[in-house]
Design a protein around this motif. Structure first.
Motif, PDB file in Angstrom:
ATOM      1  N   GLN A 117      10.517   3.433  -6.816  1.00  0.00           N
ATOM      2  CA  GLN A 117      10.417   2.525  -7.953  1.00  0.00           C
ATOM      3  C   GLN A 117      11.675   2.581  -8.812  1.00  0.00           C
ATOM      4  O   GLN A 117      12.149   1.564  -9.323  1.00  0.00           O
ATOM      5  CB  GLN A 117       9.194   2.876  -8.805  1.00  0.00           C
ATOM      6  N   LEU A 118      12.224   3.782  -8.973  1.00  0.00           N
ATOM      7  CA  LEU A 118      13.462   3.927  -9.744  1.00  0.00           C
ATOM      8  C   LEU A 118      14.594   3.115  -9.115  1.00  0.00           C
ATOM      9  O   LEU A 118      15.332   2.408  -9.812  1.00  0.00           O
ATOM     10  CB  LEU A 118      13.852   5.404  -9.828  1.00  0.00           C
ATOM     11  N   LYS A 119      14.741   3.225  -7.805  1.00  0.00           N
ATOM     12  CA  LYS A 119      15.790   2.485  -7.121  1.00  0.00           C
ATOM     13  C   LYS A 119      15.593   0.978  -7.267  1.00  0.00           C
ATOM     14  O   LYS A 119      16.555   0.225  -7.510  1.00  0.00           O
ATOM     15  CB  LYS A 119      15.822   2.857  -5.634  1.00  0.00           C
ATOM     16  N   GLU A 120      14.361   0.525  -7.131  1.00  0.00           N
ATOM     17  CA  GLU A 120      14.087  -0.908  -7.266  1.00  0.00           C
ATOM     18  C   GLU A 120      14.395  -1.396  -8.681  1.00  0.00           C
ATOM     19  O   GLU A 120      14.965  -2.486  -8.862  1.00  0.00           O
ATOM     20  CB  GLU A 120      12.628  -1.198  -6.916  1.00  0.00           C
ATOM     21  N   ASN A 121      14.027  -0.609  -9.683  1.00  0.00           N
ATOM     22  CA  ASN A 121      14.313  -0.985 -11.063  1.00  0.00           C
ATOM     23  C   ASN A 121      15.805  -1.153 -11.308  1.00  0.00           C
ATOM     24  O   ASN A 121      16.241  -2.066 -12.024  1.00  0.00           O
ATOM     25  CB  ASN A 121      13.749   0.058 -12.030  1.00  0.00           C
TER      26      ASN A 121
ATOM     27  N   SER B 132      27.723  11.009  -7.189  1.00  0.00           N
ATOM     28  CA  SER B 132      26.303  11.302  -6.953  1.00  0.00           C
ATOM     29  C   SER B 132      25.439  10.064  -7.162  1.00  0.00           C
ATOM     30  O   SER B 132      24.510   9.801  -6.391  1.00  0.00           O
ATOM     31  CB  SER B 132      25.838  12.432  -7.886  1.00  0.00           C
ATOM     32  N   CYS B 133      25.733   9.291  -8.207  1.00  0.00           N
ATOM     33  CA  CYS B 133      24.965   8.071  -8.487  1.00  0.00           C
ATOM     34  C   CYS B 133      25.079   7.078  -7.336  1.00  0.00           C
ATOM     35  O   CYS B 133      24.072   6.515  -6.869  1.00  0.00           O
ATOM     36  CB  CYS B 133      25.442   7.427  -9.784  1.00  0.00           C
ATOM     37  N   LYS B 134      26.293   6.864  -6.865  1.00  0.00           N
ATOM     38  CA  LYS B 134      26.489   5.922  -5.770  1.00  0.00           C
ATOM     39  C   LYS B 134      25.841   6.441  -4.482  1.00  0.00           C
ATOM     40  O   LYS B 134      25.246   5.681  -3.725  1.00  0.00           O
ATOM     41  CB  LYS B 134      27.991   5.653  -5.565  1.00  0.00           C
ATOM     42  N   TYR B 135      25.920   7.744  -4.274  1.00  0.00           N
ATOM     43  CA  TYR B 135      25.346   8.360  -3.075  1.00  0.00           C
ATOM     44  C   TYR B 135      23.824   8.192  -3.044  1.00  0.00           C
ATOM     45  O   TYR B 135      23.241   7.846  -2.007  1.00  0.00           O
ATOM     46  CB  TYR B 135      25.731   9.837  -3.065  1.00  0.00           C
ATOM     47  N   VAL B 136      23.182   8.406  -4.190  1.00  0.00           N
ATOM     48  CA  VAL B 136      21.726   8.313  -4.256  1.00  0.00           C
ATOM     49  C   VAL B 136      21.258   6.872  -4.055  1.00  0.00           C
ATOM     50  O   VAL B 136      20.214   6.627  -3.436  1.00  0.00           O
ATOM     51  CB  VAL B 136      21.215   8.871  -5.602  1.00  0.00           C
ATOM     52  N   LEU B 137      22.032   5.914  -4.552  1.00  0.00           N
ATOM     53  CA  LEU B 137      21.646   4.504  -4.428  1.00  0.00           C
ATOM     54  C   LEU B 137      21.928   3.956  -3.028  1.00  0.00           C
ATOM     55  O   LEU B 137      21.368   2.938  -2.633  1.00  0.00           O
ATOM     56  CB  LEU B 137      22.371   3.657  -5.472  1.00  0.00           C
ATOM     57  N   GLU B 138      22.823   4.608  -2.296  1.00  0.00           N
ATOM     58  CA  GLU B 138      23.150   4.164  -0.941  1.00  0.00           C
ATOM     59  C   GLU B 138      22.214   4.820   0.070  1.00  0.00           C
ATOM     60  O   GLU B 138      21.579   5.836  -0.217  1.00  0.00           O
ATOM     61  CB  GLU B 138      24.607   4.522  -0.608  1.00  0.00           C
TER      62      GLU B 138
ATOM     63  N   TYR C 266      33.472   1.728 -11.435  1.00  0.00           N
ATOM     64  CA  TYR C 266      32.757   1.892 -10.165  1.00  0.00           C
ATOM     65  C   TYR C 266      31.444   1.117 -10.255  1.00  0.00           C
ATOM     66  O   TYR C 266      30.577   1.440 -11.073  1.00  0.00           O
ATOM     67  CB  TYR C 266      32.486   3.374  -9.890  1.00  0.00           C
ATOM     68  N   SER C 267      31.293   0.097  -9.430  1.00  0.00           N
ATOM     69  CA  SER C 267      30.097  -0.741  -9.465  1.00  0.00           C
ATOM     70  C   SER C 267      28.923  -0.040  -8.809  1.00  0.00           C
ATOM     71  O   SER C 267      29.033   0.470  -7.687  1.00  0.00           O
ATOM     72  CB  SER C 267      30.363  -2.072  -8.760  1.00  0.00           C
ATOM     73  N   LEU C 268      27.797  -0.016  -9.502  1.00  0.00           N
ATOM     74  CA  LEU C 268      26.555   0.481  -8.921  1.00  0.00           C
ATOM     75  C   LEU C 268      25.750  -0.675  -8.355  1.00  0.00           C
ATOM     76  O   LEU C 268      25.121  -0.552  -7.309  1.00  0.00           O
ATOM     77  CB  LEU C 268      25.738   1.233  -9.976  1.00  0.00           C
ATOM     78  N   THR C 269      25.744  -1.814  -9.086  1.00  0.00           N
ATOM     79  CA  THR C 269      25.138  -3.062  -8.619  1.00  0.00           C
ATOM     80  C   THR C 269      26.029  -4.191  -9.139  1.00  0.00           C
ATOM     81  O   THR C 269      27.057  -3.939  -9.773  1.00  0.00           O
ATOM     82  CB  THR C 269      23.703  -3.260  -9.165  1.00  0.00           C
ATOM     83  N   ASP C 270      25.619  -5.430  -8.894  1.00  0.00           N
ATOM     84  CA  ASP C 270      26.398  -6.560  -9.395  1.00  0.00           C
ATOM     85  C   ASP C 270      26.406  -6.621 -10.919  1.00  0.00           C
ATOM     86  O   ASP C 270      27.292  -7.246 -11.514  1.00  0.00           O
ATOM     87  CB  ASP C 270      25.833  -7.884  -8.852  1.00  0.00           C
TER      88      ASP C 270
ATOM     89  N   ARG D  17      16.749  16.398  -6.974  1.00  0.00           N
ATOM     90  CA  ARG D  17      18.109  16.090  -7.410  1.00  0.00           C
ATOM     91  C   ARG D  17      18.330  14.589  -7.509  1.00  0.00           C
ATOM     92  O   ARG D  17      18.924  14.099  -8.476  1.00  0.00           O
ATOM     93  CB  ARG D  17      19.129  16.708  -6.446  1.00  0.00           C
ATOM     94  N   SER D  18      17.853  13.852  -6.518  1.00  0.00           N
ATOM     95  CA  SER D  18      18.034  12.398  -6.523  1.00  0.00           C
ATOM     96  C   SER D  18      17.271  11.753  -7.674  1.00  0.00           C
ATOM     97  O   SER D  18      17.776  10.836  -8.334  1.00  0.00           O
ATOM     98  CB  SER D  18      17.577  11.805  -5.192  1.00  0.00           C
ATOM     99  N   THR D  19      16.056  12.226  -7.934  1.00  0.00           N
ATOM    100  CA  THR D  19      15.254  11.667  -9.017  1.00  0.00           C
ATOM    101  C   THR D  19      15.918  11.903 -10.363  1.00  0.00           C
ATOM    102  O   THR D  19      15.982  10.991 -11.212  1.00  0.00           O
ATOM    103  CB  THR D  19      13.840  12.283  -9.020  1.00  0.00           C
TER     104      THR D  19
END
Length: 298
Positions: free
Chosen positions: A5-9, A46-52, A77-81, A221-223
């Motif tokens: 749910q976190l990733k989707e948000n 770490s942020c980009k790694y967790v989202l990928e 560094y873009s995380l999303t658009d 860690r990811s959460t």
């Protein structure tokens, strides 16, 4: 909230979702601030790694804390658009001049992609603010994120300095800085969280960054890492529930910078004046003692 749910948000976040729409903002800028070597660049990786997807960690931001911090240029560094993370240059001492440069980075006075050089006089600071008006950026929604390693204790003097810094971040952005405590397993992060909450912090999240040596993804860690981004977005949604004026807010940030520079200039002039008086008094006292010595010989 589970990790899915976190990733989707985060991936589905849209500035237009609120009742008042984006109000002129086009992007959320997560502004990473802090001291050198506390893990800002590693946090970006770490942020980009967790989202990928996958288990291959790419070092987008060069991170080598042992060198005392490598970031010299404000990098995006873009995380999303719609969400971008900025690796700002870290400071070493948080003295008046370095603090002014940190505020300049936070307020987008220093353009993204430009090298950050610590200035040592007030005229250069004022010139930088004026030069920023040649291509003003007022469409970024600024969210301050203060990164601090859990292994470094804070003394009472530093607490007062950080309390003032956090207050000024609120004045500039309308958002209380999110505190990210890195090196979670190496320090007493519970005590650090208590200290930051006493300074007025509302959200304090302790994390352990992923590295090329320790890159196996774990749920905890990811959460923790995703919770930082989610907290930032919840702040954005809350602030967009009230009417906003991006152009006016940039003007107010500029006024804040002018006033801050003026105040530290007055402070330095007062210190200089007091030093001159002290030196003059010591010189006169020494002269009087020499005169007394001469009289006694006669």
């Amino acid at each position: 909230m589970d990790i899915k749910q976190l990733k989707e948000n985060i991936r589905n976040f849209n500035l237009e979702d609120g009742d008042l729409g984006s109000q002129g903002y086009t992007r959320v800028l997560l502004q990473l601030l802090g001291f050198t070597g506390h893990g800002k660049s590693s946090f970006i990786n770490s942020c980009k790694y967790v989202l990928e997807e996958g288990e291959d960690l790419t070092e987008y931001a060069e991170a080598k804390e042992k060198q005392g911090g490598l970031t010299m240029v404000r990098k995006a560094y873009s995380l999303t658009d719609r969400i971008t993370m900025i690796d700002n240059r870290g400071c070493k001492t948080m003295d008046d001049f370095e603090r002014a440069e940190v505020y300049a980075q936070l307020g987008n006075v220093i353009p993204i992609g430009q090298e950050v050089n610590w200035k040592t006089n007030f005229s250069d600071m004022m010139a930088a603010i004026e030069n920023s008006e040649m291509d003003p950026n007022f469409t970024d929604f600024l969210v301050p994120i203060f990164v601090y390693r859990a292994t470094k204790l804070i003394n009472p003097t530093e607490m007062e300095e950080l309390r003032t810094f956090l207050d000024n971040c609120v004045k500039m952005t309308g958002v209380v800085p999110i505190i990210v405590l890195t090196f979670k397993t190496e320090g007493d992060y519970l005590e650090m969280e208590k200290q930051f909450r006493l300074m007025g912090a509302e959200t304090v999240i302790a994390i352990e960054n992923y590295t090329t040596e320790r890159k196996i993804k774990t749920l905890g860690r990811s959460t923790d890492i995703l919770m930082v981004i989610d907290s930032a977005l919840r702040n954005v949604r809350f602030r967009l529930e009230q009417p906003r004026n991006p152009r006016r807010e940039r003007i107010e940030r500029k006024k804040f910078m002018y006033n801050y520079i003026h105040q530290i200039q007055l402070h330095h002039e007062k210190e200089k004046h007091e030093r001159e008086i002290s030196e003059r008094e010591n010189k006169n006292k020494k002269q009087e003692e020499e005169n007394k010595g001469t009289c006694s010989l006669l």
